[in-house]
Enzyme design. Sequence first.
Site, PDB file in Angstrom:
ATOM      1  N   ARG A  84       0.974  -1.193   0.196  1.00  0.00           N
ATOM      2  CA  ARG A  84       0.022  -0.186  -0.144  1.00  0.00           C
ATOM      3  C   ARG A  84       0.758   1.005   0.050  1.00  0.00           C
ATOM      4  NH1 ARG A  84      -2.481   2.870   5.182  1.00  0.00           N
ATOM      5  NH2 ARG A  84      -3.451   4.290   3.945  1.00  0.00           N
ATOM      6  N   HIS A 128      -2.695  10.801   1.401  1.00  0.00           N
ATOM      7  CA  HIS A 128      -2.034  10.780   2.836  1.00  0.00           C
ATOM      8  C   HIS A 128      -1.450  12.195   3.164  1.00  0.00           C
ATOM      9  CE1 HIS A 128      -0.282   7.372   5.159  1.00  0.00           C
ATOM     10  NE2 HIS A 128       0.030   8.610   5.978  1.00  0.00           N
ATOM     11  N   GLU A 173      -6.680   8.381   7.016  1.00  0.00           N
ATOM     12  CA  GLU A 173      -7.053   9.123   8.601  1.00  0.00           C
ATOM     13  C   GLU A 173      -7.273  10.536   8.117  1.00  0.00           C
ATOM     14  OE1 GLU A 173      -3.306   8.197  10.833  1.00  0.00           O
ATOM     15  OE2 GLU A 173      -3.482   5.967  11.072  1.00  0.00           O
ATOM     16  N   ASN A 302      -6.921   1.791  10.552  1.00  0.00           N
ATOM     17  CA  ASN A 302      -5.526   1.567  11.214  1.00  0.00           C
ATOM     18  C   ASN A 302      -5.653   1.892  12.815  1.00  0.00           C
ATOM     19  OD1 ASN A 302      -4.977   2.250   8.355  1.00  0.00           O
ATOM     20  ND2 ASN A 302      -4.493   4.348   8.676  1.00  0.00           N
ATOM     21  N   TYR A 304      -3.043   1.598  16.320  1.00  0.00           N
ATOM     22  CA  TYR A 304      -1.935   1.621  17.177  1.00  0.00           C
ATOM     23  C   TYR A 304      -2.230   1.314  18.883  1.00  0.00           C
ATOM     24  CZ  TYR A 304       0.204   3.124  12.791  1.00  0.00           C
ATOM     25  OH  TYR A 304       0.309   3.083  11.673  1.00  0.00           O
ATOM     26  N   GLU A 379      -3.160  -0.105   8.458  1.00  0.00           N
ATOM     27  CA  GLU A 379      -1.878   0.269   9.375  1.00  0.00           C
ATOM     28  C   GLU A 379      -1.947  -0.714  10.604  1.00  0.00           C
ATOM     29  OE1 GLU A 379      -0.773   4.324   9.680  1.00  0.00           O
ATOM     30  OE2 GLU A 379      -1.383   4.770   7.684  1.00  0.00           O
TER      31      GLU A 379
END
Length: 479
Positions: A84, A128, A173, A302, A304, A379
């Site tokens: 990606r 992005h 995002e 995504n 984290y 992600e």
Amino acid sequence: MPESATPATPVTFPPAFLWGAATSAYQIEGAVREDGRTPSIWDTFSHTPGKTSGGEHGDIAVDHYHRYRDDVALMADLGLTAYRFSVSWSRVQPTGRGPAVQRGLDFYRRLVDELLAHGIKPAVTLYHWDLPQELEDAGGWPERDTAYRFAEYAQIVGEALGDRVEQWITLNEPWCSAFLGYGSGVHAPGRTDPAASLKAAHTLNLAHGLGTSALRASMPARNSVALSLNSSVVRPFSQDAADVAAAQKIDDLANGVFHGPILHGAYPQTLFTATELITDWSFVEDGDLALINQPLDALGLNYYTPTLVSAADTDTSGPRADGHGASSHSPWPGADDVTFHQTPGERTEMGWTIDPTGLHDLIMRYTREAPGLPLYITENGAAYDDKPDPDGRVHDPERIAYLHGHLAAVRGAIADGADVRGYYLWSLLDNFEWAYGYEKRFGAVYVDYTTLERTPKSSALWYGRAARSGTLPEVQSIQ
């Protein structure tokens, strides 16, 4: 709960599962003045004193623009099946308007051809975070016209690459673009206007809808159109009613502001209530929600770390512990009555708590939120203070453990009925980490920023073994 791996019960993924890695244009390409490219907001922001760590910028980054063939060969050697990447808008359409610069498009044509020649499936992200500076000068994302410029850009790239690229992502995002770029100012363009951040969020939603329609009009029907959300896993500090209400407010600002109109055709009423002192939302015009609410072929998630919040304590002092950089301006409009807490547990170099259960919870939420919609983890990864040993090898057992835990959570969600079709490790390469400059290393491949030499870390070898086998090797299997 997430499925856990033991020697007796190997974690096995579906045969068609995509094993990928992800990057973004400004973080890796360099070549910022070549072949007609003009400045984006990140060129301007990173060259503004005090905005990035050490004044660092992406002028050279890791020189992927000139080294892409070697980078693709490296992906193939590792056994990756998908990659990606994002397209630099100002490399393709320098002013954000008008015809394309073919030299810019040619780079992405060559990159796609190289990927396909190595059996790697390309996934294109159109945006992005690198808005052409000329569009920011005209008002940026708070300006409604920017959504229409994005749709024109989407059509250009779709026509150029749609015959060879099947997976497309409109925005990456958008929360960061809107609220870090126009609210807290820690990301480009560095503005600090709560009302503008909410208006930017709506324009980004509109851009997604218009861009989706433009892509579908310019590409074969077989192609998939998605977007990637950094949806927060928001947890209340306690089950006290005030803490639960605080979590709902942050959930609206982190998640509902995007998935409400995109998936369901409406903003949450609670979002309007929470932000009524900031804006009356009159920028939402008749027909906008229908334009935004385009059917998706997939959704990128995504993840984290989770978010832990409570109602504000009048004794609370110190920086806001939301993990989104230091600023006296909040990226959470209308949420000054919410306190963010550091979640307990081990942390990465970003200060983010390692918690794979959050990824499992996120997947299952969207399995319920959008039943039947295929999901991709677009992600997931961790920054550590990686250094070569005397032999030049880079051992990162912490990242291997991180990946093992999060991939086991993905497999557990699949076992629980989620349709997750791929995982993109963030990131393929160490790179320019936005306002943090080059001090945070997320890459599975180590980059010497002086020589730009690439060295696969232990985690890259571990991940490659997982990609080839479709199972998760033991954490200690790579020495």
